[in-house]
Design a protein around this motif. Structure first.
Motif, PDB file in Angstrom:
ATOM      1  N   GLY A 172     -42.024  29.717  24.056  1.00 44.20           N
ATOM      2  CA  GLY A 172     -41.908  28.373  23.504  1.00 44.20           C
ATOM      3  C   GLY A 172     -43.200  27.913  22.852  1.00 44.20           C
ATOM      4  N   SER A 176     -43.798  27.018  18.890  1.00 48.22           N
ATOM      5  CA  SER A 176     -44.316  25.729  18.436  1.00 48.22           C
ATOM      6  C   SER A 176     -45.483  25.889  17.474  1.00 48.22           C
ATOM      7  CB  SER A 176     -44.763  24.893  19.643  1.00 48.22           C
ATOM      8  OG  SER A 176     -45.918  25.449  20.252  1.00 48.22           O
ATOM      9  N   GLN A 182     -40.210  30.497  14.917  1.00 48.66           N
ATOM     10  CA  GLN A 182     -39.142  29.596  15.320  1.00 48.66           C
ATOM     11  C   GLN A 182     -37.853  29.903  14.568  1.00 48.66           C
ATOM     12  OE1 GLN A 182     -39.000  24.947  16.179  1.00 48.66           O
ATOM     13  NE2 GLN A 182     -39.094  25.343  13.991  1.00 48.66           N
ATOM     14  N   ASN A 233     -40.956  24.487  23.305  1.00 48.80           N
ATOM     15  CA  ASN A 233     -41.194  24.395  21.864  1.00 48.80           C
ATOM     16  C   ASN A 233     -41.057  22.954  21.378  1.00 48.80           C
ATOM     17  OD1 ASN A 233     -41.323  25.097  19.022  1.00 48.80           O
ATOM     18  ND2 ASN A 233     -39.095  25.042  19.006  1.00 48.80           N
TER      19      ASN A 233
END
Length: 343
Positions: A172, A176, A182, A233
């Motif tokens: 996560g 980010s 992502q 995230n």
């Protein structure tokens, strides 16, 4: 006459179709009716979609839909031994950890384990009411001889949830910090979140022995890891940009910003992800009992197989009790985190 004979006649492929001979599939009811001369006429409303099987009715040389599934199965079985050779040593520590946790939870006497769990719950929640509920619930499960099953379930959840957090939080964080990662990970997470739980077990049964704990451990981890990845995230991305600008103004490095600013501010979202991961682990433990996962899920499965209503209901109630304990504990910890940040 098949519905789509005209397609192959128009394309001039009738010779190819006739030269293929009879297909290997069993004859359909439509084929039998056509041979007996009693095939009913179809109206326009009954026209079948031009699927593989419908086209195969018109041309036996055209592949059937079952050949797609057979091809997929043969392809998987072709690489199964190689995958097992690669994945076995990588995943073997998971089996060792699960066995170790099960032995510890079951070997510890009840008069040690229940107070120990009560201390942990109180340290996390600071709630006397939750403490009393935990002690009373575990004592009730022990009173009806379901204590060992409950400890097995807790052991599996403890290991799998810890691994989900240990793997999911870094993923996560990486998501980010990288829009490209992502975009790659979101479809993977969507697939893991929408696949029916039973589907996780199908390839794993072929790859690993049913007696290996990693079989159900991997299934639980794959099913439960999604929330902690997503919310980690999301939590870091929702950190106020002005706070990041202030950190930059103080000359903080990326590592200092991550551990000193972003993660602390994202902690409520991360804790919410941990809560959902634990709940999903508990749900998957019951399903994983189909592949030798120990715990209360075994009793639920026994109640279904043998139509033992009482066993199924009581074991289901035990799972609910564990879910309430875990949910209330993590939510109490989340509330304390939120209160600390407000202060």
């Amino acid at each position: 006459m098949a519905t789509y004979d005209w397609v192959f006649d128009t394309l001039g492929l009738r010779g190819w179709c006739d030269g293929a001979g009879e297909g290997g599939a069993p004859m359909s009811m439509g084929d039998l009716l056509s041979q007996t001369g009693s095939q009913p006429e179809r109206s326009v409303w009954q026209t079948p979609f031009p699927s593989m099987d419908a086209l195969n009715d018109a041309c036996t040389a055209f592949p059937q839909s079952r050949e797609v599934t057979q091809g997929l199965e043969e392809a998987f079985l072709g690489v199964k031994d190689t995958l097992s050779y690669v994945l076995d040593p990588i995943t073997q520590p998971l089996s060792w950890t699960l066995r170790w946790a099960l032995e510890i939870f079951q070997a510890t006497p009840w008069f040690v384990m229940i107070p120990l769990l009560a201390v942990v719950i109180f340290a996390v929640s600071r709630s006397v009411g939750l403490l009393a509920f935990v002690v009373g619930s575990l004592s009730a499960l022990a009173f009806i001889d379901y204590y060992d099953y409950a400890m097995q379930t807790l052991a599996v959840i403890a290991v799998c949830a810890a691994i989900c957090v240990a793997i999911g939080v870094p993923i996560g964080i990486a998501m980010s910090r990288s829009d490209r990662l992502q975009k790659v990970m979101i479809p993977v997470l969507d697939m893991l979140q929408t696949l029916p739980p039973f589907v996780y077990l199908i390839p794993l049964i072929f790859l690993f022995s049913v007696t290996e704990p990693k079989l159900y451990g991997i299934a639980i981890i794959l099913y439960a890891i999604v929330p902690v990845v997503r919310l980690t995230n999301l939590g870091i991305r929702l950190v106020d940009p002005e706070v990041i600008e202030a950190a930059d103004a103080f000359g903080m490095t990326d590592r200092q910003k991550l551990f000193g600013v972003q993660i602390p501010l994202a902690l409520p979202n991360i804790m919410a992800g941990v809560n959902q991961t634990i709940m999903m682990s508990l749900a998957m433990v019951v399903i994983a009992s189909l592949v030798s996962a120990p715990g209360l899920g075994v009793l639920v499965l026994r109640g279904i197989r043998n139509l033992e209503l009482g066993v199924g209901l009581v074991s289901g109630l035990g799972i609910v009790i564990l879910a309430v304990i875990l949910d209330r504990s993590t939510k109490a910890a989340l509330a304390r985190v939120n209160a600390a940040q407000k202060n």
